[in-house]
Design a protein around this motif. Structure first.
Motif, PDB file in Angstrom:
ATOM      1  N   ALA A 148      28.890  31.736  48.078  1.00  0.00           N
ATOM      2  CA  ALA A 148      29.634  30.628  48.738  1.00  0.00           C
ATOM      3  C   ALA A 148      31.120  30.148  47.207  1.00  0.00           C
ATOM      4  CB  ALA A 148      28.541  29.354  48.481  1.00  0.00           C
ATOM      5  N   GLN A 149      30.829  30.910  46.394  1.00  0.00           N
ATOM      6  CA  GLN A 149      31.823  30.843  45.187  1.00  0.00           C
ATOM      7  C   GLN A 149      32.851  31.813  45.246  1.00  0.00           C
ATOM      8  OE1 GLN A 149      29.765  29.492  41.556  1.00  0.00           O
ATOM      9  NE2 GLN A 149      28.329  30.503  42.600  1.00  0.00           N
ATOM     10  N   PHE A 150      33.109  32.978  46.353  1.00  0.00           N
ATOM     11  CA  PHE A 150      34.183  33.259  46.345  1.00  0.00           C
ATOM     12  C   PHE A 150      36.031  33.095  46.265  1.00  0.00           C
ATOM     13  CE2 PHE A 150      32.261  36.865  49.456  1.00  0.00           C
ATOM     14  CZ  PHE A 150      31.717  37.052  47.845  1.00  0.00           C
ATOM     15  N   ALA A 151      35.974  31.655  46.525  1.00  0.00           N
ATOM     16  CA  ALA A 151      37.210  31.614  46.033  1.00  0.00           C
ATOM     17  C   ALA A 151      37.546  30.616  44.609  1.00  0.00           C
ATOM     18  CB  ALA A 151      37.028  29.640  46.688  1.00  0.00           C
ATOM     19  N   LYS A 152      36.058  31.331  43.764  1.00  0.00           N
ATOM     20  CA  LYS A 152      36.507  30.727  42.361  1.00  0.00           C
ATOM     21  C   LYS A 152      37.140  32.009  41.655  1.00  0.00           C
ATOM     22  CE  LYS A 152      33.162  27.581  41.347  1.00  0.00           C
ATOM     23  NZ  LYS A 152      31.520  27.830  40.459  1.00  0.00           N
ATOM     24  N   ILE A 153      37.067  33.523  42.381  1.00  0.00           N
ATOM     25  CA  ILE A 153      37.777  34.555  41.544  1.00  0.00           C
ATOM     26  C   ILE A 153      38.632  34.677  41.544  1.00  0.00           C
ATOM     27  CG2 ILE A 153      37.292  36.636  42.169  1.00  0.00           C
ATOM     28  CD1 ILE A 153      34.631  36.800  43.458  1.00  0.00           C
ATOM     29  N   ARG A 154      39.303  35.290  40.365  1.00  0.00           N
ATOM     30  CA  ARG A 154      40.848  35.132  40.261  1.00  0.00           C
ATOM     31  C   ARG A 154      40.970  36.574  39.878  1.00  0.00           C
ATOM     32  NH1 ARG A 154      40.580  31.433  42.215  1.00  0.00           N
ATOM     33  NH2 ARG A 154      41.229  29.376  41.337  1.00  0.00           N
ATOM     34  N   ALA A 155      40.047  37.725  40.054  1.00  0.00           N
ATOM     35  CA  ALA A 155      40.092  38.692  39.383  1.00  0.00           C
ATOM     36  C   ALA A 155      40.536  39.963  40.783  1.00  0.00           C
ATOM     37  CB  ALA A 155      38.786  39.300  38.378  1.00  0.00           C
ATOM     38  N   LYS A 156      41.075  40.559  39.965  1.00  0.00           N
ATOM     39  CA  LYS A 156      40.995  41.945  41.420  1.00  0.00           C
ATOM     40  C   LYS A 156      40.066  42.858  41.775  1.00  0.00           C
ATOM     41  CE  LYS A 156      44.034  45.747  42.428  1.00  0.00           C
ATOM     42  NZ  LYS A 156      45.292  46.188  42.714  1.00  0.00           N
ATOM     43  N   VAL A 157      39.238  42.693  43.040  1.00  0.00           N
ATOM     44  CA  VAL A 157      38.036  43.308  43.014  1.00  0.00           C
ATOM     45  C   VAL A 157      38.528  45.345  43.639  1.00  0.00           C
ATOM     46  CG1 VAL A 157      36.566  43.537  44.639  1.00  0.00           C
ATOM     47  CG2 VAL A 157      36.628  40.827  43.868  1.00  0.00           C
ATOM     48  N   LEU A 158      38.097  46.107  43.082  1.00  0.00           N
ATOM     49  CA  LEU A 158      37.853  47.482  43.587  1.00  0.00           C
ATOM     50  C   LEU A 158      35.810  46.998  44.073  1.00  0.00           C
ATOM     51  CD1 LEU A 158      38.374  50.024  44.646  1.00  0.00           C
ATOM     52  CD2 LEU A 158      38.159  50.864  42.234  1.00  0.00           C
ATOM     53  N   TYR A 159      35.404  47.446  45.039  1.00  0.00           N
ATOM     54  CA  TYR A 159      34.354  47.510  45.862  1.00  0.00           C
ATOM     55  C   TYR A 159      33.475  48.289  46.375  1.00  0.00           C
ATOM     56  CZ  TYR A 159      30.242  45.832  48.301  1.00  0.00           C
ATOM     57  OH  TYR A 159      28.569  45.233  48.864  1.00  0.00           O
TER      58      TYR A 159
END
Length: 346
Positions: free
Chosen positions: A274-285
């Motif tokens: 529910a807090q994904f919108a806070k993420i500023r980092a680039k993500v490699l999943y």
């Protein structure tokens, strides 16, 4: 500043206020480092470890459930310690040097045992942030880690969004259903309580619960894809079973049973979706095709949710037969992707 992964260090926190309000005193965090810290301290990569492993995961040939990450972290490797300063911190509540249930509570002067405070993943990463601050570090190039280490990477990205450029959570998920974590805690307690020395978790003066811990570890290793790894060099089922038990025994002699419960309980509130919108980092999943714990189907919900939140996220399916151990065992298969990800962070 330079350091060697074979020289574990400790960082002491005189007072640490937990998310739930309890004050812990004289908290110790163990950690290892590789590489040289740049004068402006802008080359730091945090390596976060799994549920039952520790900072030794970056050592050559480390016998950890997720497989050694030595092929991924080191000179000339994807997390290139000729360029980056890598810090691998042992989680609060875990074994391998940090304050855990076997530690002595400075207030009561007895081992914490089953009285160890309830911690959260946010508490775990908050101690890491204090460790970094001790080194004068307020920004991270990246956070990279498998399994429970991936939980930590996701939590960092939402708790401290302006501190990190990129995260690579591997064979993991951004949430754990509460019933799953509660179920794990209940199963652990049910199994451990069968040992005559258990005593509600106060087993330290009674000789420990080694035999039961070995049995638990054997079952865990089988879910990690250990049998597939051993079949590379063995064909006799009895020989494979003996090798798994030997590996489980070595681990059980160095890990505290209460730490398994502490870290499982910490996941009861873990959910950053529910807090994904806070993420500023680039993500490699990154997920593994054969991982029973974090199956590739997770990507079908995680990736669209990240994209919908405006997160710059890429996904890699690791084609491996090694299940949950794939990130270390088949490191060469995703090393180029991790290297490219690191390069993209500048």
């Amino acid at each position: 500043m330079t350091a060697d992964a074979f020289e574990p260090k400790t960082f002491d926190i005189p007072e640490f206020r937990l998310q739930k309000g309890q004050l812990m005193r004289d908290v110790t965090l163990a950690y290892r480092t590789l590489g040289t810290l740049a004068p402006d301290r802008d080359n730091v990569v945090l390596i976060t470890h799994g549920y039952t492993s520790g900072p030794q995961m970056i050592d050559p040939g480390a016998a950890v459930g997720e497989g050694s990450w030595n092929a991924l972290v080191g000179p000339g490797k994807p997390v290139d310690t000729n360029r980056y300063f890598a810090i691998a911190a042992n989680m609060l509540g875990s074994s391998y040097g940090s304050t855990n249930a076997a530690s002595f509570d400075p207030v009561s002067r007895r081992r914490y045992g089953p009285r160890f405070p309830d911690i959260t993943v946010s508490d775990i990463i908050a101690t890491q942030r204090l460790l970094l601050a001790q080194h004068g570090i307020d920004k991270l190039v990246a956070i990279v880690g498998p399994s429970y280490g991936g939980y930590q990477a996701f939590q960092w990205a939402v708790d401290y969004p302006d501190t990190v450029k990129g995260i690579a959570p591997v064979v993991t998920s951004p949430s754990v259903p509460r019933e799953r974590s509660e179920g794990r805690v209940a199963r652990l307690r049910a199994s451990l309580s069968q040992h005559p020395n258990w005593n509600g978790g106060d087993y330290y003066d009674a000789g420990g619960v080694l035999e039961t811990l070995i049995e638990i570890r054997v079952a865990v290793l089988k879910t990690y894809g250990t049998e597939a790894r051993l079949r590379d060099t063995m064909s006799d089922p009895a020989e494979i079973e003996a090798a798994i038990r030997d590996e489980a025994t070595k681990w059980a002699k160095g890990f505290d049973a209460n730490s398994m419960i502490i870290l499982a309980k910490a996941l009861r509130t873990f959910d950053v979706t529910a807090q994904f919108a806070k993420i500023r980092a680039k993500v490699l999943y990154v997920l593994s095709r054969t991982d029973e714990l974090f199956p590739p189907e997770l990507a079908a919900t995680v990736m669209p949710a990240l994209k919908a939140a405006g997160v710059d996220a890429d996904y890699l399916l690791l084609d491996s037969e090694y299940g949950h151990s794939a990130s270390g065992r088949d490191a060469h298969k995703w090393a180029p992707c991790l290297r490219a990800f690191m390069e993209s962070l500048g």
